[in-house]
Design a protein around this motif. Structure first.
Motif, PDB file in Angstrom:
ATOM      1  N   GLY A  60       0.857  -1.280  -0.028  1.00  8.29           N
ATOM      2  CA  GLY A  60       0.053   0.232   0.062  1.00  8.29           C
ATOM      3  C   GLY A  60       0.787   1.155   0.001  1.00  8.29           C
ATOM      4  O   GLY A  60       0.521   2.301  -0.757  1.00  8.29           O
ATOM      5  N   ALA A  61       2.090   1.368   0.711  1.00  9.12           N
ATOM      6  CA  ALA A  61       2.767   2.513   0.949  1.00  9.12           C
ATOM      7  C   ALA A  61       3.502   2.705  -0.445  1.00  9.12           C
ATOM      8  O   ALA A  61       3.546   3.712  -0.836  1.00  9.12           O
ATOM      9  N   PHE A  62       4.093   1.568  -0.955  1.00 12.39           N
ATOM     10  CA  PHE A  62       4.720   1.518  -2.150  1.00 12.39           C
ATOM     11  C   PHE A  62       3.900   2.172  -3.276  1.00 12.39           C
ATOM     12  O   PHE A  62       4.168   2.932  -4.213  1.00 12.39           O
ATOM     13  N   LYS A  63       2.441   1.747  -3.382  1.00 14.32           N
ATOM     14  CA  LYS A  63       1.718   2.124  -4.405  1.00 14.32           C
ATOM     15  C   LYS A  63       1.395   3.659  -4.171  1.00 14.32           C
ATOM     16  O   LYS A  63       1.249   4.308  -5.384  1.00 14.32           O
ATOM     17  N   THR A  64       1.342   4.084  -2.945  1.00  8.35           N
ATOM     18  CA  THR A  64       0.958   5.696  -2.848  1.00  8.35           C
ATOM     19  C   THR A  64       2.269   6.394  -3.286  1.00  8.35           C
ATOM     20  O   THR A  64       2.118   7.229  -4.122  1.00  8.35           O
ATOM     21  N   ILE A  65       3.507   5.818  -2.903  1.00  8.70           N
ATOM     22  CA  ILE A  65       4.820   6.463  -3.399  1.00  8.70           C
ATOM     23  C   ILE A  65       4.788   6.511  -4.898  1.00  8.70           C
ATOM     24  O   ILE A  65       5.091   7.733  -5.353  1.00  8.70           O
ATOM     25  N   SER A  66       4.351   5.430  -5.461  1.00  6.32           N
ATOM     26  CA  SER A  66       4.571   5.234  -7.000  1.00  6.32           C
ATOM     27  C   SER A  66       3.536   6.268  -7.620  1.00  6.32           C
ATOM     28  O   SER A  66       3.968   6.845  -8.679  1.00  6.32           O
ATOM     29  N   ASP A  67       2.361   6.393  -7.244  1.00  2.02           N
ATOM     30  CA  ASP A  67       1.425   7.284  -7.763  1.00  2.02           C
ATOM     31  C   ASP A  67       1.810   8.595  -7.637  1.00  2.02           C
ATOM     32  O   ASP A  67       1.884   9.511  -8.579  1.00  2.02           O
ATOM     33  N   GLU A  68       2.469   9.053  -6.486  1.00  5.24           N
ATOM     34  CA  GLU A  68       2.983  10.365  -6.065  1.00  5.24           C
ATOM     35  C   GLU A  68       4.092  10.742  -7.070  1.00  5.24           C
ATOM     36  O   GLU A  68       4.020  11.782  -7.916  1.00  5.24           O
ATOM     37  N   VAL A  69       4.982   9.861  -7.311  1.00  4.49           N
ATOM     38  CA  VAL A  69       6.011   9.920  -8.253  1.00  4.49           C
ATOM     39  C   VAL A  69       5.622  10.042  -9.597  1.00  4.49           C
ATOM     40  O   VAL A  69       6.325  11.048 -10.379  1.00  4.49           O
ATOM     41  N   LYS A  70       4.422   9.489 -10.236  1.00  2.78           N
ATOM     42  CA  LYS A  70       4.055   9.640 -11.424  1.00  2.78           C
ATOM     43  C   LYS A  70       3.536  11.082 -11.729  1.00  2.78           C
ATOM     44  O   LYS A  70       3.660  11.654 -12.894  1.00  2.78           O
ATOM     45  N   THR A  71       3.112  11.984 -10.655  1.00  2.16           N
ATOM     46  CA  THR A  71       2.935  13.112 -11.001  1.00  2.16           C
ATOM     47  C   THR A  71       3.864  14.015 -11.329  1.00  2.16           C
ATOM     48  O   THR A  71       3.696  15.286 -11.844  1.00  2.16           O
ATOM     49  N   GLY A  72       5.153  13.817 -11.200  1.00  6.88           N
ATOM     50  CA  GLY A  72       6.342  14.518 -11.385  1.00  6.88           C
ATOM     51  C   GLY A  72       6.679  15.556 -10.233  1.00  6.88           C
ATOM     52  O   GLY A  72       7.897  15.875 -10.264  1.00  6.88           O
ATOM     53  N   SER A  73       5.872  15.660  -9.489  1.00  8.76           N
ATOM     54  CA  SER A  73       6.291  16.346  -8.197  1.00  8.76           C
ATOM     55  C   SER A  73       5.467  15.968  -6.998  1.00  8.76           C
ATOM     56  O   SER A  73       4.637  16.260  -6.618  1.00  8.76           O
ATOM     57  N   PRO A  74       6.086  14.696  -6.403  1.00  4.76           N
ATOM     58  CA  PRO A  74       5.529  14.024  -5.350  1.00  4.76           C
ATOM     59  C   PRO A  74       5.732  15.057  -4.167  1.00  4.76           C
ATOM     60  O   PRO A  74       6.390  15.723  -3.829  1.00  4.76           O
TER      61      PRO A  74
END
Ligand code: HEC
Length: 156
Positions: free
Chosen positions: A46-60
């Motif tokens: 769950g934690a890794f998924k949220t981090i990955s989604d944030e990274v995808k935005t380009g400005s986590p």
């Protein structure tokens, strides 16, 4: 009377052995270990998924990902304790851990060490606040998940 007693003892023994049959399931310590490791991986996932989604935005969002990355690193430290001997497929528990975890302990330990290093690397990257560095560290961490799963986890 003597015969009676023997009969009762026999009956008790037979009843006892019937009662023992379901005890082929894993002893409580093993069942708890399997449960705890799945719960830990679920949190990590769950934690890794949220981090990955944030990274995808380009400005986590650093405030969001910082505690999650810390949590992954902390859980990663304890990982080897989640695999007591006997908690593999032979335990009868619902687990996707392959027996390779125990037959190839050296390899599993290496996969664990890479995971710890990459989790720490992500924390360092987040501390830098540099989005490109964070993205790179997130990718590196993801590779360690996949490498271990490919070798030590059953596909669904
Ligand atoms: C050193 C090996 C290893 C590493 C590294 C690893 N995993 Fe796993 N993972 C496993 C094993 C083995 C299982 C199966 C556990 C079981 O079913 O008993 C598992 C299970 C899971 C599950 C399923 C949990 C459940 O609900 O049953 C998730 C989600 C998961 N891992 C995510 C991750 C993520 C995300 C990472 C990296 C950030 C990661 N794992 C790193 C070995 C690893």
């Amino acid at each position: 009377m003597q015969f009676d007693l023997t009969g009762r003892v026999l009956a008790a023994l037979i009843a006892g052995s019937t009662l023992l049959l379901p005890a082929q399931a894993a002893p409580p310590g093993i069942a708890a270990a399997v449960k705890a490791r799945k719960a830990n991986y679920k949190e990590i996932g769950g934690a890794f998924k949220t981090i990955s989604d944030e990274v995808k935005t380009g400005s986590p969002d650093l405030a969001t990902i910082r505690p999650l990355a810390r949590d992954i690193a902390t859980r990663a430290q304890g990982q080897l304790k989640w695999f007591p001997k006997g908690s593999g497929p032979e335990s009868g528990e619902k687990t996707r851990a392959k027996s390779t975890v125990w037959t190839d302990m050296a390899g599993f330990n290496r996969a664990h060490a890479s995971f710890v290093t990459a989790a720490n690397g992500l924390n360092t990257a987040i501390a830098s606040g540099n989005a490109a560095q964070i993205a790179q560290a997130q990718k590196a961490l993801g590779t360690t998940c996949k490498t271990c799963h490919d070798r030590y986890r059953e596909t669904d």
